[in-house]
Scaffold this motif. Structure first.
Motif, PDB file in Angstrom:
ATOM      1  N   LEU A 183       0.751  -1.387  -0.204  1.00  0.00           N
ATOM      2  CA  LEU A 183      -0.066  -0.043  -0.194  1.00  0.00           C
ATOM      3  C   LEU A 183       0.985   1.337   0.098  1.00  0.00           C
ATOM      4  O   LEU A 183       0.821   2.223  -0.815  1.00  0.00           O
ATOM      5  CB  LEU A 183      -1.096   0.152   1.139  1.00  0.00           C
ATOM      6  CG  LEU A 183      -1.736   1.231   1.437  1.00  0.00           C
ATOM      7  CD1 LEU A 183      -2.759   1.404   0.530  1.00  0.00           C
ATOM      8  CD2 LEU A 183      -2.249   1.406   2.874  1.00  0.00           C
ATOM      9  N   ILE A 184       2.019   1.312   0.760  1.00  0.00           N
ATOM     10  CA  ILE A 184       2.585   2.644   1.136  1.00  0.00           C
ATOM     11  C   ILE A 184       3.402   2.752  -0.370  1.00  0.00           C
ATOM     12  O   ILE A 184       3.587   3.740  -0.620  1.00  0.00           O
ATOM     13  CB  ILE A 184       3.665   2.220   2.304  1.00  0.00           C
ATOM     14  CG1 ILE A 184       2.894   2.400   3.591  1.00  0.00           C
ATOM     15  CG2 ILE A 184       4.646   3.357   1.961  1.00  0.00           C
ATOM     16  CD1 ILE A 184       3.606   1.878   4.662  1.00  0.00           C
ATOM     17  N   LEU A 185       4.102   1.617  -0.694  1.00  0.00           N
ATOM     18  CA  LEU A 185       4.895   1.763  -2.029  1.00  0.00           C
ATOM     19  C   LEU A 185       3.931   2.365  -3.041  1.00  0.00           C
ATOM     20  O   LEU A 185       4.371   2.902  -4.123  1.00  0.00           O
ATOM     21  CB  LEU A 185       5.562   0.414  -2.472  1.00  0.00           C
ATOM     22  CG  LEU A 185       6.607   0.224  -1.334  1.00  0.00           C
ATOM     23  CD1 LEU A 185       7.078  -1.209  -1.878  1.00  0.00           C
ATOM     24  CD2 LEU A 185       7.765   0.932  -1.087  1.00  0.00           C
ATOM     25  N   ARG A 186       2.589   2.035  -3.211  1.00  0.00           N
ATOM     26  CA  ARG A 186       2.080   1.955  -4.341  1.00  0.00           C
ATOM     27  C   ARG A 186       1.378   3.508  -4.216  1.00  0.00           C
ATOM     28  O   ARG A 186       1.535   4.303  -5.117  1.00  0.00           O
ATOM     29  CB  ARG A 186       0.635   1.491  -4.254  1.00  0.00           C
ATOM     30  CG  ARG A 186      -0.422   1.277  -5.338  1.00  0.00           C
ATOM     31  CD  ARG A 186      -1.315   0.356  -5.566  1.00  0.00           C
ATOM     32  NE  ARG A 186      -2.181   0.116  -4.185  1.00  0.00           N
ATOM     33  CZ  ARG A 186      -2.042  -0.763  -3.366  1.00  0.00           C
ATOM     34  NH1 ARG A 186      -1.041  -1.987  -3.607  1.00  0.00           N
ATOM     35  NH2 ARG A 186      -2.525  -1.216  -2.139  1.00  0.00           N
ATOM     36  N   LEU A 187       1.113   3.912  -2.830  1.00  0.00           N
ATOM     37  CA  LEU A 187       0.607   5.437  -2.880  1.00  0.00           C
ATOM     38  C   LEU A 187       1.734   6.402  -2.746  1.00  0.00           C
ATOM     39  O   LEU A 187       1.619   7.506  -3.448  1.00  0.00           O
ATOM     40  CB  LEU A 187      -0.080   5.580  -1.484  1.00  0.00           C
ATOM     41  CG  LEU A 187      -1.249   4.596  -1.031  1.00  0.00           C
ATOM     42  CD1 LEU A 187      -1.875   5.184   0.227  1.00  0.00           C
ATOM     43  CD2 LEU A 187      -2.472   5.154  -2.252  1.00  0.00           C
ATOM     44  N   TRP A 188       2.938   6.148  -2.351  1.00  0.00           N
ATOM     45  CA  TRP A 188       3.911   7.040  -2.489  1.00  0.00           C
ATOM     46  C   TRP A 188       4.470   7.015  -3.822  1.00  0.00           C
ATOM     47  O   TRP A 188       5.235   8.127  -4.492  1.00  0.00           O
ATOM     48  CB  TRP A 188       5.056   6.804  -1.407  1.00  0.00           C
ATOM     49  CG  TRP A 188       4.990   7.597  -0.004  1.00  0.00           C
ATOM     50  CD1 TRP A 188       5.713   8.534   0.153  1.00  0.00           C
ATOM     51  CD2 TRP A 188       4.065   7.190   0.968  1.00  0.00           C
ATOM     52  NE1 TRP A 188       5.361   9.052   1.275  1.00  0.00           N
ATOM     53  CE2 TRP A 188       4.080   8.267   1.857  1.00  0.00           C
ATOM     54  CE3 TRP A 188       2.866   6.579   1.105  1.00  0.00           C
ATOM     55  CZ2 TRP A 188       3.685   8.541   2.999  1.00  0.00           C
ATOM     56  CZ3 TRP A 188       2.114   6.739   2.172  1.00  0.00           C
ATOM     57  CH2 TRP A 188       2.361   7.600   3.092  1.00  0.00           C
ATOM     58  N   GLY A 189       4.491   5.991  -4.465  1.00  0.00           N
ATOM     59  CA  GLY A 189       5.049   5.929  -5.997  1.00  0.00           C
ATOM     60  C   GLY A 189       6.242   6.329  -6.283  1.00  0.00           C
ATOM     61  O   GLY A 189       7.287   6.106  -5.621  1.00  0.00           O
ATOM     62  N   SER A 190       6.468   7.305  -7.115  1.00  0.00           N
ATOM     63  CA  SER A 190       7.689   7.799  -7.672  1.00  0.00           C
ATOM     64  C   SER A 190       8.460   8.811  -6.591  1.00  0.00           C
ATOM     65  O   SER A 190       9.529   9.213  -6.895  1.00  0.00           O
ATOM     66  CB  SER A 190       7.491   8.474  -9.188  1.00  0.00           C
ATOM     67  OG  SER A 190       6.575   9.738  -8.861  1.00  0.00           O
ATOM     68  N   ARG A 191       7.558   9.149  -5.700  1.00  0.00           N
ATOM     69  CA  ARG A 191       8.063  10.218  -4.601  1.00  0.00           C
ATOM     70  C   ARG A 191       9.453   9.468  -4.169  1.00  0.00           C
ATOM     71  O   ARG A 191      10.404  10.097  -3.804  1.00  0.00           O
ATOM     72  CB  ARG A 191       7.226  10.411  -3.694  1.00  0.00           C
ATOM     73  CG  ARG A 191       6.026  11.356  -3.867  1.00  0.00           C
ATOM     74  CD  ARG A 191       5.180  11.518  -2.701  1.00  0.00           C
ATOM     75  NE  ARG A 191       4.195  12.591  -3.148  1.00  0.00           N
ATOM     76  CZ  ARG A 191       2.875  12.160  -3.483  1.00  0.00           C
ATOM     77  NH1 ARG A 191       2.653  10.751  -3.923  1.00  0.00           N
ATOM     78  NH2 ARG A 191       2.067  13.147  -3.627  1.00  0.00           N
ATOM     79  N   ILE A 192       9.562   8.196  -3.883  1.00  0.00           N
ATOM     80  CA  ILE A 192      10.594   7.659  -3.294  1.00  0.00           C
ATOM     81  C   ILE A 192      11.767   7.687  -4.329  1.00  0.00           C
ATOM     82  O   ILE A 192      12.992   7.907  -3.683  1.00  0.00           O
ATOM     83  CB  ILE A 192      10.352   6.045  -2.917  1.00  0.00           C
ATOM     84  CG1 ILE A 192       9.152   6.009  -2.062  1.00  0.00           C
ATOM     85  CG2 ILE A 192      11.626   5.254  -2.484  1.00  0.00           C
ATOM     86  CD1 ILE A 192       8.644   4.443  -1.763  1.00  0.00           C
ATOM     87  N   ASP A 193      11.515   7.356  -5.481  1.00  0.00           N
ATOM     88  CA  ASP A 193      12.950   7.456  -6.455  1.00  0.00           C
ATOM     89  C   ASP A 193      13.126   8.834  -6.706  1.00  0.00           C
ATOM     90  O   ASP A 193      14.259   9.103  -7.142  1.00  0.00           O
ATOM     91  CB  ASP A 193      12.383   6.959  -7.680  1.00  0.00           C
ATOM     92  CG  ASP A 193      12.388   5.400  -7.335  1.00  0.00           C
ATOM     93  OD1 ASP A 193      13.212   4.658  -6.608  1.00  0.00           O
ATOM     94  OD2 ASP A 193      11.350   4.670  -8.108  1.00  0.00           O
ATOM     95  N   THR A 194      12.277   9.795  -6.649  1.00  0.00           N
ATOM     96  CA  THR A 194      12.694  11.182  -7.180  1.00  0.00           C
ATOM     97  C   THR A 194      12.752  12.321  -5.872  1.00  0.00           C
ATOM     98  O   THR A 194      13.052  13.518  -5.906  1.00  0.00           O
ATOM     99  CB  THR A 194      11.325  11.657  -7.955  1.00  0.00           C
ATOM    100  OG1 THR A 194      10.237  11.867  -7.264  1.00  0.00           O
ATOM    101  CG2 THR A 194      11.366  10.788  -9.197  1.00  0.00           C
TER     102      THR A 194
END
Length: 228
Positions: free
Chosen positions: A139-150
């Protein structure tokens, strides 16, 4: 327990169907409407904050295996801070399903950053309790999405960045002054001026003093860095 159409639609937005519907009801129930027979989301918010922190720390380590702790910490803070949680909560329209007391409803509770951020963390905990860590992580990885990489390599908040910029040049720390306030008491808009003793000034408006200070700091730092 049978969920209403609004919460069923919310399940679709977050991509998780609850085996125990009571968990999602509790996650969106604010303390302003809680009672002896209706739990609020504060305990879930406490748990969700910790689950979010663990997932995000692990995600950052995997995203950049060579990063030092000093590089990871500001990125982590940028991703888990209340402003980010509230931003994501707005994207999935948590406000539409919040259960609030009358006073909070009248004061614009469905738009308040703190309430939205807390509710999102409670939803994370509800998913964790309902289906385990893997589901909460997904859920967290889906919602945060590209924010983590960018997320910016230097993800210091603007006030910290401006203060460090000033100190590196022998200036005193920036000063923040409230120079205006408008709007009704339940939804004020603050005008904050950021000042440096080299004459640099910038103003910004926001619904909280903290956010207005951050925006003014970002604007002033951008102006200072453009000067020769």
């Amino acid at each position: 327990m049978k969920l209403g159409a609004d919460l069923r639609a919310f399940e679709t937005r977050i991509g998780h169907r609850f085996s125990d519907p009571a968990l999602v009801v509790r996650a969106v129930t604010h303390s302003s409407i809680s009672s002896a027979t209706r739990d609020d989301n504060q305990r879930l918010e406490f748990l969700g904050d910790r689950v979010l922190g663990l997932v995000m720390a692990d995600a950052l380590l995997r995203a950049d295996p060579g990063a030092s702790e000093g590089q990871l910490a500001p990125r982590f803070n940028a991703l888990v801070r209340k402003e980010t949680c509230a931003e994501i909560a707005r994207e999935i329209d948590v406000g539409a399903v919040l259960k609030l007391g009358r006073s909070e409803m009248l004061s614009g509770g469905r738009r308040k950053q703190a309430l939205l951020g807390d509710a999102l963390e409670a939803v994370i905990a509800a998913v964790y309790r309902d289906a385990g860590y893997d589901a909460a992580e997904a859920l967290i990885l889906r919602l945060w999405g590209s924010r983590i990489d960018t997320v910016e390599v230097d993800a210091r908040d603007p006030k910290t960045a401006l203060q460090e910029w000033a100190q590196a040049r022998g200036l005193t720390p920036p000063v923040y002054r409230e120079v205006g306030r408008s709007g009704p008491d339940h939804a004020p808009v603050f005008t904050i001026r950021a000042e440096l003793d080299n004459g640099g000034v910038a103003e910004a408006q926001a619904g909280s003093k903290r956010q207005a200070e951050q925006t003014a700091a970002a604007q002033l730092l951008a102006e200072m860095e453009q000067q020769p």
